[in-house]
Design an enzyme around this catalytic site. Structure first.
Site, PDB file in Angstrom:
ATOM      1  N   ASP A 115       0.853  -1.173   0.070  1.00  9.33           N
ATOM      2  CA  ASP A 115       0.070  -0.011   0.113  1.00  9.33           C
ATOM      3  C   ASP A 115       0.858   1.418  -0.050  1.00  9.33           C
ATOM      4  OD1 ASP A 115      -3.047   0.625   0.390  1.00  9.33           O
ATOM      5  OD2 ASP A 115      -1.794   2.119   1.696  1.00  9.33           O
ATOM      6  N   TYR A 160      -2.637  11.048   0.606  1.00 12.26           N
ATOM      7  CA  TYR A 160      -3.006  10.681  -0.818  1.00 12.26           C
ATOM      8  C   TYR A 160      -3.011  12.020  -1.563  1.00 12.26           C
ATOM      9  CZ  TYR A 160      -4.956   6.052   0.163  1.00 12.26           C
ATOM     10  OH  TYR A 160      -4.977   4.671   0.567  1.00 12.26           O
ATOM     11  N   HIS A 182      -4.571  -7.736   0.045  1.00  9.56           N
ATOM     12  CA  HIS A 182      -4.141  -6.704   0.417  1.00  9.56           C
ATOM     13  C   HIS A 182      -3.523  -6.429   1.561  1.00  9.56           C
ATOM     14  CE1 HIS A 182      -3.346  -2.567  -0.556  1.00  9.56           C
ATOM     15  NE2 HIS A 182      -3.978  -2.086   0.598  1.00  9.56           N
TER      16      HIS A 182
END
Length: 384
Positions: A177, A307, A361
């Site tokens: 990630d 982000y 994930h």
């Protein structure tokens, strides 16, 4: 670098206040659609929240978290929280592991056991690691950045200072990630410090150079890029919100524990190898330990801002630019991104590639033994 021991200790009134909020939730009416079709299923969430309010024992979770040695350090004027566990073996190798969103340093607790004391799991003691697991800036107990510009690249610079302060001039890096981006940035910007990088995810912004001298895209690469675009259109709304209007979302997630739980739990279900049954992959206590860390530290708003920063500093490579340290990649079958090896080899020196038999994930939580074996194998020839 000044380092102090750290223990998590949430005040009683904070825990009581959370329970009160949970019990006073104003629930959104359920729509006429199948469960999970439009997001988190209302029935599942109500049961989950009731357990959070009346069954979940934060003090027990806190005790478990505090079993790992934790510290805080002033690193380049940034307060960084990290777990630091010494390996059990003749010469443990230093490794920094970086988490992502919506995870936390807690993601790696089972993996730490496997990596730091391999002999306890039937592996070789020579494969032991000294593992450092920092909390990303703005996550959990790490200070939020006080000025704009902290993307994966700046975090990598911070990690080098942290590792040097701990006495590790050379080390390995691992991540998935957001942590994959940080690990790649470490190898790109600090090859003199990083022996190699092991990944179980490829950042969405990664784009190799496409200069005239490179080979045209293969069919596998074209299929991957098409699938990636389709996934972003149907499943990537959260990331678009994080990277464009994180402040607007932060008010809701910081004020509503149920909203926070829904925002996080939906991803743990969708991105894991659980066949749609989230508790096949994670216990309720594991999920709530992670969610409670965001709640009790009020860090969701500062966490999702990364982000925004990564959008402004994407992982795109110029013509001829390559990452020199060796790279290993574990491709888990339920991971949200399935790049072909050739796509990475356009930029990276890929020396180990494994298609994993199961997992998604959150590989460190879902399949810690499988991931640990891959990490041991990759770094074995790189140990100094």
């Amino acid at each position: 670098m000044h380092i102090e021991p750290f223990r998590i200790s949430v005040p009683d009134e904070e825990i009581d206040g959370l329970r009160q909020r949970l019990r006073q939730t104003r629930w959104a009416p359920a729509g006429p659609y199948d469960p999970w079709q439009q997001g988190v299923d209302s029935g599942w969430l109500r049961e989950f929240v009731q357990y959070w309010a009346d069954g979940f024992d934060w003090r027990a979770a806190e005790h478990r978290l505090n079993l790992q040695p934790q510290f805080v350090a002033q690193v380049d004027a940034q307060r960084v929280h990290f777990a630091h566990r010494r390996g059990v073996g003749p010469k443990p190798y230093p490794l920094v592991i970086t988490h992502g969103w919506p995870g936390s340093f807690f993601e790696f607790y089972a993996l730490l056991d496997q990596l730091c004391d391999p002999a306890a799991f039937g592996a070789q003691p020579e494969d032991a690691f000294d593992v450092v697991v920092p909390s990303l800036p703005g996550f959990a107990f790490s200070q939020a950045p006080t000025k704009p510009g902290t993307s994966a690249f700046q975090v990598a610079d911070l990690w080098v200072s942290l590792m040097r302060g701990l006495g590790y001039d050379r080390f390995g890096a691992q991540g998935g990630d957001l942590g994959a981006g940080v690990s790649i940035a470490l190898a790109l910007r600090h090859p003199q410090n990083v022996d190699g990088v092991h990944l179980n995810f490829l950042p969405g912004s990664y784009e190799p150079s496409r200069d005239a001298g490179q080979a045209p895209l293969t069919q596998d690469e074209q299929d991957f890029l098409r699938t990636k675009e389709q996934w972003a259109a149907l499943e990537g709304g959260y990331a678009h919100m994080h990277s464009t209007k994180p402040e607007t979302l932060a008010y809701s997630l910081n004020d509503s524990p149920v909203g926070l739980a829904a925002w996080i739990a939906e991803k743990f279900r969708a991105w894991s190898d659980c066949d749609g049954q989230i508790e096949q992959a994670f216990s309720r206590d594991e999920l709530l330990t992670n969610i409670s860390l965001y709640w009790h530290t009020q860090s969701m708003g500062s966490a999702i801002r990364m982000y925004w920063e990564n959008r402004l500093q994407p992982m795109r490579f110029a013509a001829g630019q390559r990452v020199s340290p060796p790279v290993g990649f574990a491709r888990f079958p339920k991971e949200i991104s399935q790049p072909p090896r050739s796509w990475l080899e356009r930029t990276f020196n890929v020396v180990q590639w494994t298609d994993m038999p199961r997992g998604g994930h959150f590989a460190a939580m879902e399949e810690p033994a499988l991931l640990a074996a891959e990490i041991r194998k990759f770094f074995r020839p790189l140990r100094r």
